[in-house]
Motif scaffolding. Structure first.
Motif, PDB file in Angstrom:
ATOM      1  N   ALA A  17       0.833  -1.209   0.000  1.00 20.93           N
ATOM      2  CA  ALA A  17       0.000   0.000   0.000  1.00 20.93           C
ATOM      3  C   ALA A  17       0.866   1.257   0.000  1.00 20.93           C
ATOM      4  O   ALA A  17       0.531   2.255  -0.640  1.00 20.93           O
ATOM      5  N   SER A  69      -4.280   4.785  -0.584  1.00 18.97           N
ATOM      6  CA  SER A  69      -3.708   3.565  -0.023  1.00 18.97           C
ATOM      7  C   SER A  69      -3.689   3.634   1.496  1.00 18.97           C
ATOM      8  O   SER A  69      -3.376   4.675   2.076  1.00 18.97           O
ATOM      9  N   PHE A  70      -4.024   2.520   2.086  1.00 19.28           N
ATOM     10  CA  PHE A  70      -4.186   2.477   3.533  1.00 19.28           C
ATOM     11  C   PHE A  70      -3.411   1.306   4.117  1.00 19.28           C
ATOM     12  O   PHE A  70      -3.685   0.148   3.806  1.00 19.28           O
ATOM     13  N   HIS A  71      -2.451   1.652   4.930  1.00 20.19           N
ATOM     14  CA  HIS A  71      -1.633   0.659   5.622  1.00 20.19           C
ATOM     15  C   HIS A  71      -2.214   0.581   7.022  1.00 20.19           C
ATOM     16  O   HIS A  71      -2.028   1.495   7.819  1.00 20.19           O
ATOM     17  N   THR A  72      -2.972  -0.448   7.302  1.00 18.79           N
ATOM     18  CA  THR A  72      -3.777  -0.473   8.535  1.00 18.79           C
ATOM     19  C   THR A  72      -3.060  -1.218   9.646  1.00 18.79           C
ATOM     20  O   THR A  72      -1.832  -1.231   9.680  1.00 18.79           O
TER      21      THR A  72
END
Lengths: 386, 293, 198, 87
Positions: free
Chosen positions: B68, B75-78
């Motif tokens: 991501a 973009s989501f880096h969770t």
């Protein structure tokens, strides 16, 4: 801006706190909730699931609290206002995403209807024992905002306030209810939509090529928002990141970023701290309380005043950030401060810290399961006043 | 050094438009296959003409979780294991968005396993790409939910003895409408499969078996990344429609690849809208994406 | 309106909470006083027993719980056994005549009023309106709230299609109460007119 | 005559060798020179054989190489197979 009338049930209702909080969320513009059932909070999402399809909102019941607490964050980045609801054991599971929401500056609201703990504890009975967890439960340094309603009316009013603060500061905000407030039914007056002030999301209009999703703006030190699909190609990560959102794991960036996460709340604490103060000027004793306990304490205060004691009261409507400035001002002028809460010593530590030894602090703790007897608080007032 | 041929008229690498080039070089090891899957991903996006402004990518934590961060998309880096529930919220709040979940075997199937099966059960319209390197790589090569039997890992120094998940079998059983597996050797097929998936509605899943030369292969004396690619070439067998209960991976046995499942089932939003419309009639107001005021 | 603590109890399905809710609504919304209703949510309240507490007051209610009820509406024998002894001296007990056998209490000067609310509701064609019959009876006996306020609260609490039936139920209970007031309260331990069907 | 060519960003290369191994025309080899990280990037040893199929670009995990056509795209002849059909 004003509330969208679609969701506002204007009029006088006989509602319990859980239902009132749901109405507050809807009035504030919440159009998404993900939940997982847990007593005594479930009624909030039950009502939302009933209301949602008729107001263009979405409810999904997730597989656990971890899922619920991050599904709402996904929804926020999809462009809606969102919240979730839980109680002690579920709140413990949500801690990770409180940190993630704080780190990614995702505006959202958590409603915690507090019950007795630790562990499964007292599912159907009250406590106010998540007060430190809400502030310190996730790892690392961060600040949040927590509000404590003491009536169904305030469950409505403060849930709106919670959404407004969350948008204003891009921070997770917590409505720290307790089982009594959640389940008690009283008159709740819902104003007309045009009388309800709602903080809109602060969508950026900055240039796509230069916009920085985490660059602070204004005295609130809060960045503007963009959502997925706006063409900004946002990157959101729980890693330490620079103003663009890019991971940058250096001490310098960590210092800059975490300091701002903390200072955007601390520097604005006096604006965020809501309290109710009575007869503090000239008082020998000030009773500090919040949530349902503030009502019980008020009865004790009234009795004490009837006995001729000089007693004032300070109700914490905002528990976090803690109203340090108020305690610092009171402490040198009184014999003592009585802190009543449904736990065995949580917010009292903050009072002690801010009083700095300048007056006596008496804690009236209670392990939860019911509210204090007013006499318990009265006794502490009498002792401190002596 | 001897001069590589660089044509002055060379067009840009098609992947460049999809990358946050200011973040290159990436952190992945030499011979790691994750970057290869990203090539396939970008070719698939090009081939399927997906509107990139209406596409989000959501990752969990781990080596693949970094995808991501490198893609120039929303973009989501969770958090670890929670890419799917985040993506669920994102998708429901933004129904016209294509939401891709790009993460690893450990993230999706161990800590995130519960979310994965429930999203598949509900048939949430998510495109899940699972890069399966058979281990927890970011943390140093520990046993994961997809690690085959008899494999040495950092936490199984004498070899693993707990059976692994057969990912396609699990995902099919949970309700996915599209299930495929390729290896990083099968770049063209993988790209084609991804493009096909972007056009499919519902919970879709592609497993990409990929080398982790630094930890998995090295510890098990299986050579480097290139050796692993040759192993994939030699041991893979394409069997479209293979029964997923027969495609479990072993340490050194055959790797069945192909499109295993492609079926029709209404997705969550379709079911929800149809049901509420039926029950509530004119009273039903369908959520129409971002509202925030 | 004066500060009054109420408890309403019975078994699940009798509409205990609804009864309390109607009274609270009448007091706080129609009459603009203050009412706080709480329910027993503890596991001990499951398995049949169901109870609601209501504090009515002309000023804001501070302490949310009922300490010693001035008035209780008890709709089952179990509720009677569990709660009747908590009544304030000189307080009022209202019971479901066919379901509760009143017994001697160690509390002085308690007045007891009984109504066959279930039977009356059945005669109206819907057993489920027993709680509204009881609400009407409560209104007449207690005199705490205006008849019209309670009736309005009943109408606001039920779906429009059932408003007429509930109005009838309320009026039946109220009329029964007015007659009962003429004949006076029962003596504790009095067997007749209470008849418990066994 | 080459119908294609490759473009290489040597500094991104980590010398995994995928491009060399899977080039259907065997155009590439790892060079003996180092990039600044100490890896040996590829170079074209038989550039005239390059078809510009970009399989190297598909394989390269480091986004360091890609192939492209230099001639006008012609209708595919029967002998021109898609490279992946081999695997």
């Amino acid at each position: 801006m004003h509330a969208d009338p679609v969701g506002v049930l204007t009029g006088a209702h006989f509602l319990d706190g859980d239902h009132a909080a749901c109405e507050g969320a809807i009035a504030a513009g919440a159009r998404f909730s993900a939940g997982y059932p847990i007593t005594p909070s479930t009624e909030v999402v039950e009502r939302f699931s009933h209301r949602a399809p008729k107001i263009g909102a979405t409810f999904i019941q997730m597989e656990d609290e971890l899922a619920a607490s991050i599904a709402i964050l996904g929804a926020v980045w999809g462009g809606v206002k969102a919240f979730t609801v839980t109680s002690g054991p579920g709140f413990s599971l949500m801690m990770e995403h409180i940190g993630y929401a704080a780190m990614t500056e995702t505006p959202c609201v958590f409603i915690d209807v507090q019950r007795g703990g630790p562990s499964t504890g007292l599912p159907t009975l009250p406590a106010q024992a998540d007060m430190m967890q809400v502030k310190w439960g996730s790892h690392g340094d961060y600040e949040i905002i927590a509000l404590c309603p003491n009536s169904p009316q305030e469950c409505f009013d403060l849930t709106i306030k919670a959404f407004n603060f969350s948008e204003q500061y891009r921070v997770p905000v917590f409505v720290m209810m307790d089982e009594v407030v959640g389940h008690m039914t009283e008159k709740v007056v819902i104003p007309r939509a045009e009388e309800i002030e709602v903080e809109p999301r602060r969508w950026t209009t900055q240039d796509k090529s230069s916009f920085q999703l985490f660059a602070p703006c204004g005295e609130e030190q809060t960045p503007e928002m963009a959502k997925a699909g706006d063409g900004y190609q946002v990157h959101v990560t729980g890693l330490t990141h620079d103003e663009r959102g890019y991971p940058n794991m250096t001490p310098a960036v960590q210092d800059r970023m975490v300091r701002r996460l903390v200072s955007k709340i601390r520097d604005n604490a006096e604006k965020i701290c809501l309290t109710e103060q009575h007869d503090i000027e000239g008082a020998d004793v000030v009773v500090v309380s919040y949530g349902i306990t503030s009502r019980v304490a008020q009865r004790a205060v009234e009795t004490a005043r009837a006995e001729g004691l000089k007693v004032g009261s300070l109700r914490l409507i905002t528990a976090w950030p803690f109203p340090e400035h108020i305690i610092r001002a009171i402490a040198p002028k009184v014999k003592g401060i009585v802190v009543a809460e449904l736990n065995l010593g949580q917010m009292v530590r903050e009072v002690e810290r801010c009083a700095g030894g300048q007056c006596r602090i008496a804690h009236v703790g209670h392990a939860g399961g019911t509210v204090h007897k007013p006499e318990q608080i009265l006794k502490a007032i009498q002792e401190v006043a002596r | 050094m001897s001069s590589p041929i660089v044509s002055i008229t060379a067009p840009a690498n098609p992947v460049e438009d999809f990358l946050r080039t200011d973040r290159m070089p990436h952190i992945w090891c030499p011979g790691c296959g994750i970057g290869t899957t990203v090539n396939c991903f970008t070719r698939a996006l090009l081939e399927s003409n997906t509107d990139l402004n209406k596409l989000s990518i959501v990752s969990g934590i781990g080596c693949t979780g970094r995808v991501a961060g490198y893609t120039n998309l929303d973009s989501f880096h969770t958090t670890h294991g929670r890419a799917i529930p985040f993506a669920t919220g994102l998708k429901l709040a933004s129904p016209d968005m294509t939401v891709v979940v790009y993460s690893g075997d450990g993230d999706l199937f161990a800590i995130g396993g519960n979310h994965l099966i429930h999203a598949a059960r509900r048939n949430i319209d998510l495109k899940v790409i699972c890069v399966n390197n058979l281990t927890y790589a970011m943390t140093g090569g520990q046993t994961g939910p997809a690690t085959p039997l008899d494999v040495i890992t950092a936490t199984a120094p004498y070899g693993t003895y707990d059976p692994a998940f057969n990912l396609p079998y699990l995902v099919e059983a949970a309700g996915a409408v599209f299930v495929a597996r390729w290896t990083t050797f099968h770049v063209k097929q993988l790209a084609r499969s991804m493009a096909e998936m972007f056009k499919k509605k519902g919970f879709c899943f592609i497993e990409v078996v990929s080398p982790c030369p630094t930890l998995y292969q090295r510890r098990n004396k299986m050579g480097d990344g290139l050796d692993t690619m040759k192993f994939y070439k030699e041991m893979s067998k394409t069997k479209h429609g293979a029964p997923t209960n027969e495609v479990g991976l072993t340490k050194s046995g055959e790797i069945i690849v192909g499109k295993f499942v492609d079926r029709e089932r209404p997705d969550f939003a379709t079911m929800m809208n149809a049901h509420l419309q039926h029950e509530l009639g004119d009273q039903y107001i369908q959520a129409e994406g971002p509202v925030c005021g | 309106m004066r500060l009054t603590e109420l408890r309403i109890a019975g078994f699940g399905g009798q509409g205990v909470i609804m009864c309390a809710s109607v009274i609270g609504r009448a007091a706080s919304i129609v009459e603009n006083g203050y009412a706080t209703m709480t329910q027993n949510f503890g596991p001990e309240a499951r398995g049949g027993a169901c109870s609601a507490q209501l504090v009515l007051s002309p000023t804001p209610v501070l302490y949310p719980y009922v300490v010693q009820p001035d008035l209780m509406v008890l709709m089952s024998q179990e509720a009677y056994v569990k709660f009747a002894g908590d009544i304030k001296p000189g307080g009022t007990l209202i019971v479901e005549r066919d379901l509760v056998r009143v017994q001697e209490l160690n509390v002085p000067d308690v007045k007891v009023f009984a109504i066959p609310a279930t039977r009356i509701a059945e005669d109206l064609g819907r057993k489920m309106v027993q709680n509204i019959v009881m609400t009407g009876f409560f209104g007449a006996i207690s005199g705490l709230l205006e008849r019209e306020s309670l009736c309005k609260a009943v109408e606001d609490s039920v779906p429009p299609a059932f408003a007429e039936l509930n109005r009838k139920a309320f009026n039946a209970g109220y009329e029964y109460g007015m007659k009962h007031l003429e004949t006076g309260a029962l003596e504790l331990g009095e067997e007749d007119p209470v008849s418990v069907s066994e | 005559m080459a119908r294609g060519s490759v473009s290489i960003v040597v500094e991104r290369c980590k010398a995994c060798g995928f491009c060399v191994e899977f080039c259907p025309s065997k155009v590439l080899a790892l060079s003996s020179a180092f990039n600044s990280k100490g890896y040996h990037p590829p170079h074209a040893v038989t550039p005239e054989k390059c078809s510009g199929c970009d399989l190297c670009g598909m394989y390269c995990p480091d986004f360091a190489i890609h192939g492209f056509r230099t001639d006008k795209p012609a209708a595919k002849s029967e002998t021109e197979k898609e490279p992946d059909d081999a695997c």
